[in-house]
Design a protein around this motif. Structure first.
Motif, PDB file in Angstrom:
ATOM      1  N   LEU B 481      -0.600  10.706  26.367  1.00 13.31           N
ATOM      2  CA  LEU B 481      -0.870  11.891  27.162  1.00 13.31           C
ATOM      3  C   LEU B 481      -2.256  12.473  26.920  1.00 13.31           C
ATOM      4  O   LEU B 481      -2.883  12.992  27.835  1.00 13.31           O
ATOM      5  N   SER B 482      -2.752  12.364  25.686  1.00 10.21           N
ATOM      6  CA  SER B 482      -4.041  13.001  25.415  1.00 10.21           C
ATOM      7  C   SER B 482      -5.164  12.276  26.149  1.00 10.21           C
ATOM      8  O   SER B 482      -6.108  12.905  26.621  1.00 10.21           O
ATOM      9  N   VAL B 483      -5.063  10.946  26.277  1.00  8.16           N
ATOM     10  CA  VAL B 483      -6.080  10.200  27.012  1.00  8.16           C
ATOM     11  C   VAL B 483      -6.029  10.578  28.489  1.00  8.16           C
ATOM     12  O   VAL B 483      -7.062  10.825  29.122  1.00  8.16           O
ATOM     13  N   VAL B 484      -4.830  10.641  29.030  1.00  7.38           N
ATOM     14  CA  VAL B 484      -4.679  10.994  30.439  1.00  7.38           C
ATOM     15  C   VAL B 484      -5.252  12.392  30.694  1.00  7.38           C
ATOM     16  O   VAL B 484      -5.950  12.636  31.674  1.00  7.38           O
ATOM     17  N   ARG B 485      -5.007  13.280  29.768  1.00  5.91           N
ATOM     18  CA  ARG B 485      -5.503  14.642  29.928  1.00  5.91           C
ATOM     19  C   ARG B 485      -7.031  14.676  29.950  1.00  5.91           C
ATOM     20  O   ARG B 485      -7.635  15.470  30.658  1.00  5.91           O
ATOM     21  N   SER B 486      -7.642  13.768  29.173  1.00  3.91           N
ATOM     22  CA  SER B 486      -9.098  13.831  29.052  1.00  3.91           C
ATOM     23  C   SER B 486      -9.818  13.258  30.261  1.00  3.91           C
ATOM     24  O   SER B 486     -10.982  13.541  30.469  1.00  3.91           O
ATOM     25  N   ILE B 487      -9.184  12.431  31.072  1.00  2.00           N
ATOM     26  CA  ILE B 487      -9.952  11.733  32.104  1.00  2.00           C
ATOM     27  C   ILE B 487      -9.427  11.914  33.526  1.00  2.00           C
ATOM     28  O   ILE B 487     -10.040  11.426  34.472  1.00  2.00           O
ATOM     29  N   THR B 488      -8.302  12.602  33.713  1.00  2.00           N
ATOM     30  CA  THR B 488      -7.777  12.657  35.075  1.00  2.00           C
ATOM     31  C   THR B 488      -7.865  14.062  35.681  1.00  2.00           C
ATOM     32  O   THR B 488      -7.935  15.068  34.971  1.00  2.00           O
ATOM     33  N   ASP B 489      -7.875  14.103  37.027  1.00  2.00           N
ATOM     34  CA  ASP B 489      -7.907  15.374  37.745  1.00  2.00           C
ATOM     35  C   ASP B 489      -6.490  15.840  38.067  1.00  2.00           C
ATOM     36  O   ASP B 489      -6.194  17.018  38.125  1.00  2.00           O
ATOM     37  N   ARG B 490      -5.630  14.850  38.308  1.00  2.00           N
ATOM     38  CA  ARG B 490      -4.275  15.179  38.703  1.00  2.00           C
ATOM     39  C   ARG B 490      -3.359  14.252  37.925  1.00  2.00           C
ATOM     40  O   ARG B 490      -3.763  13.138  37.580  1.00  2.00           O
TER      41      ARG B 490
END
Lengths: 316, 532
Positions: B481-490
């Motif tokens: 989740l932390s990677v997704v949080r760092s690079i995605t808009d949605r």
């Protein structure tokens, strides 16, 4: 497990049915009319036609196929064109030689290969391992008919421990029979044992690299406990596959060895039948061999399931 | 009481020095975290303690387990030490158990092998142990085989095997790396409580600073076979005396600089409409086919030009099946998929190959996803056949060079083979392969999950830059989740084949609405609390 058994059994029956059609059609296509072959080159066409009617060769293909299939299901394989005796009798006699020979060779091969493969894998890169690798390399490379002749020279001609060939029949006693089959069985077993030992070794080495083997060592098992309790059973699957293939191969593949030792086996029977266009014998022997292969595959499948619970797919 | 003391440990394998001057100490009831990137020597340090080193290894120094000098012990004494005084749990629960023995048998084996009691008593103790690690023997029979259990359940079995004889020291080598976050949280709780109850010493090896920051009493940071910094967890995190510790920390919490330009008008780059993907299940009866398993159950989503969309969920939720469907690698049972407004794939017909050039993919494993016999030039030029009038000669060469340079490699790398590159470089090559035909969308299926944190930070920066410069959209699939949080808009949250929550990334993370999203976020270990 029961479902797995039933599925494999269904596959076995379907394969046998498909094989019977293929075998029948192929022997139909082969050039050479058995009737004209039996009557000779200068035969009277009318006599040939009469013989064709007598043999049922003038019937439609489908009728003859059904008659053949139904006959086999009742144990009636038909009459040999050349020997004029029921095929079942002919084949039965030969099987009494070929089957024990196959089992004997397979037992020898397994008895040699298992310890050799296990020692080799357990003592990897030691003298024992190199010895097994060298011996199996030689075993694969030596043609078995030549090895058979060496055996005859050594144990029959010089030492007189065994006879050089022939088969006295089981009436002469079990031990006499086994004695006559010993040299051929050794000759047949040598290359098979070499292959099997190599498969056993590499399969076991692969398994010894697995994570669960490391887990077992971490629990406090010694090296040899790990090998016997954890690695061996996991390594068996490829070995079982090879054993199954070897059985099928040995049953009819012993023709050269049968010739070297003058054994009245299936291989020689089918060879003679082909040269004499005795299609009914060829057909029956082939279908029998197909059955043997399929049945052994079925047994190997069952052995897989016994060795590996993941294949038992129990309904939840 | 000191249960482990390692002094000046040095290890060489063949002629290669692996470990240098390792000093470690663990007291009863204490958790020591060893953290470092791949190749830092963490696992070999653990195997030195267990004395389960690979052949051709030689070690010097002193290792004492529960007061006994392992250097002076015979193999027989070592066998009786392993499992009794010191036990170990490994990373991969899927392969760490023997597939042909029941779990009860494997737990009881630890007890039997050390001659503690009879077979029947061992069976009873195994059942009690299963209870202790949270596997109710009433529900999960000891007669089950490992393949009938989930990853988390198998790791519990591995823990039960390890703690069966109440060892004084437990070594856990990345025990939660292969598990989902919620399962990871449960396993960490279990280990923590076992250590407290039994006063075991625990050596916990991980690459994940966030996990260790919430678990360990003391930390040792390893790099290239050395301990570069060690001390109490709070102290290490507060002071970070060694530059490597600081680098590791900042890479773990790395957020790439992004200023996305998203076009909301016009056709979306990707439109997924009510997609259903089913798998046949094994038959249970000879005469009746089983109901198919619905891995993706009526999913719809849009991705706009320049937009990065995250897809998160636990293993088995259908993320990768959905990715394969979007790439038209599998047939759909219902629904359709459009690329730039054109039908790419729909139920009842195969993919429209003309659209394939619009979407490319980067997979997780940078080692397995290349043909080792082809030079990089051929590997990355392969997708060119998808476009009409593919460039030839000098123009083709120019495109290969441009793709390599876009991902930070050099033109000369085109003639090398894949084994000449590190994991991070390979992932760059995978991205170059996706870029070469200028797709509108790249599906990144766990594309950074196998990388070390410092490499991961570089790849995330690269991806963010490419997206902005070239206007490429991403579907970023990850369990992290932390990677997704760092690079995605949605972000889209997937569970059991359905999208259960969807929204702007920061909103979802700060104020999750669905109970499942809340649970996922709560279970994710974070560094932020510590450093704040």
């Amino acid at each position: 497990m029961i479902l797995y058994f039933l599925r494999r059994l269904t596959a076995l029956l379907l394969t046998m049915f498909a094989a019977s059609i293929v075998v029948f059609l192929v022997t139909e296509i082969i050039p050479g009319d058995p009737a004209s072959f039996m009557m000779g080159i200068n035969a009277d066409p009318q006599a040939v036609a009469a013989l064709r009617t007598e043999l049922g060769l003038d019937q439609p293909v489908a009728t003859r196929y059904l008659a053949w299939l139904l006959g086999m299901l009742q144990g009636d394989f038909g009459q040999s064109y050349t020997y004029k005796v029921p095929v079942s009798e002919l084949v039965g006699d030969r099987i009494m030689v070929s089957l024990p020979l196959t089992l004997y060779a397979l037992a020898l091969s397994t008895l040699i290969a298992f310890p050799a493969g296990v020692i080799s894998a357990a003592r990897r890169n030691t003298t024992a391992d190199f010895a097994v690798i060298g011996a199996t390399q030689l075993g694969v490379a030596i043609p078995n008919f030549w090895f058979a002749m060496l055996l005859v020279l050594a144990f029959a001609v010089n030492l007189h421990w065994f006879s050089a060939g022939g088969f006295p029949g089981w009436d002469a006693g079990f031990l006499e029979g086994m004695k006559a089959l010993t040299l051929p069985a050794v000759a047949l077993a040598l290359p098979q044992a070499s292959i099997l030992a190599r498969v056993m070794r590499s399969s076991l080495l692969d398994t010894l690299d697995e994570d669960f083997v490391r887990t077992a060592r971490a629990k406090g098992l010694t090296r040899s406990q790990t090998l016997w309790r954890h690695a061996l059973r996991n390594a068996l699957i490829p070995v079982l596959t090879i054993v199954g293939l070897q059985f099928s191969f040995l049953l009819a593949g012993g023709i050269i060895i049968e010739n070297v030792f003058y054994l009245p086996g299936l291989g020689r029977l089918v060879f003679q039948a082909i040269t004499q266009r005795d299609l009914i014998v060829v057909r029956s022997v082939i279908i029998l061999l197909v059955f043997a292969v399929v049945a052994v595959t079925f047994l190997v499948d069952m052995a897989y399931a016994a060795a590996d619970p993941r294949l038992r797919r129990r309904p939840r | 009481m000191t249960v482990l003391s390692v002094r000046d440990l040095a290890l060489t394998i063949g002629d290669t020095p692996i470990l240098h001057d390792i000093d470690l100490e663990v007291k009863a009831g204490e958790i020591l975290g060893i953290v470092g990137e791949s190749g830092s020597g963490k696992s070999l340090t653990a195997l030195s303690i267990m004395q389960l080193l690979p052949r051709a290894s030689r070690w010097t120094g002193g290792i004492e387990v529960a007061g006994n000098d392992v250097g002076k012990m015979s193999e027989k004494a070592l066998c009786s030490m392993r499992g009794r005084d010191v036990a170990m749990i490994f990373q991969e629960p899927m392969t760490a158990l023997n597939p042909v023995h029941t779990i009860g048998h494997q737990i009881a084996e630890t007890i039997l092998i050390h001659g503690e009691c009879s077979r029947r008593q061992a069976g009873e103790r195994a059942a009690a142990l299963m209870n202790r690690v949270g596997l109710d023997p009433e529900r999960i029979s000891p007669n089950r085989y490992p393949h009938e259990l989930s990853g988390g359940q198998r790791q519990r079995v591995a823990i039960a095997m390890a703690i069966a004889l109440r060892p004084k020291l437990l070594i856990a080598d990345e025990p939660t790396t292969a598990l989902d976050v919620t399962t990871q949280a449960q396993i960490l709780d279990l280990l923590r409580s076992l250590v407290r109850q039994d006063r075991m010493g625990l050596v916990f090896i991980t690459h994940d600073l966030a996990v260790i920051s919430n678990l360990a009493d003391r930390i040792a940071v390893m790099r290239e076979g050395r301990v570069v910094e060690a001390g109490a967890t709070d102290e290490v995190f507060r002071e970070m005396r060694h530059p490597y510790t600081r680098a590791l920390f900042s890479a773990s919490a790395h957020v790439p600089d992004r200023s996305p330009v998203i076009k909301r008008q016009g056709e979306p780059v990707l439109a997924v409409r009510d997609v259903v993907r089913e798998y046949p299940r094994p038959r249970r009866s000879l005469f009746q086919a089983a109901n198919p398993f619905r891995a993706v159950d009526g999913v719809s989503l849009d991705i706009r030009y320049g937009e990065n969309v995250g897809l998160v969920g636990e293993s088995g939720c259908g993320k990768s099946t959905l990715a394969r469907a979007i790439l038209a690698l599998d047939r759909l049972q219902q629904g359709e998929i459009l690329i730039n407004g054109q039908t790419f794939s729909e139920a009842g017909s195969g993919p429209d190959m003309k659209q394939r050039a619009g979407v490319q993919v980067v997979f997780q494993d940078p080692y397995a996803s290349f043909n080792p016999r082809h030079p990089v030039r051929r590997l990355i030029a392969e997708p060119l056949y998808l476009i009409e009038n593919a460039p030839e000669g000098a123009e083709r060469e120019a495109r290969i060079v441009r793709a390599l340079e876009e991902v930070g490699l050099e033109a000369s790398d085109a003639d090398k083979y894949i084994h000449e590159f590190s994991g991070g470089q390979r992932q760059r090559i995978a991205i170059a392969r996706a870029l070469i035909i200028e797709p509108s969308l790249i599906v990144l299926d766990e594309a950074v999950s196998a990388l070390d944190v410092s490499i991961r930070a570089q790849i995330l920066d690269l991806l963010a830059g490419l997206s902005e410069r070239l206007g490429i959209s991403y579907l970023f699939i990850s369990h992290d989740l932390s990677v997704v949080r760092s690079i995605t808009d949605r972000v889209l949250v997937m569970r059991e084949g359905r999208i259960v929550e969807e929204g702007p990334t920061e909103e979802v993370f700060l104020a999750p609405r669905h109970a499942y999203t809340k649970m996922l976020i709560a279970a994710t270990p974070t560094l932020r609390e510590r450093s704040a």
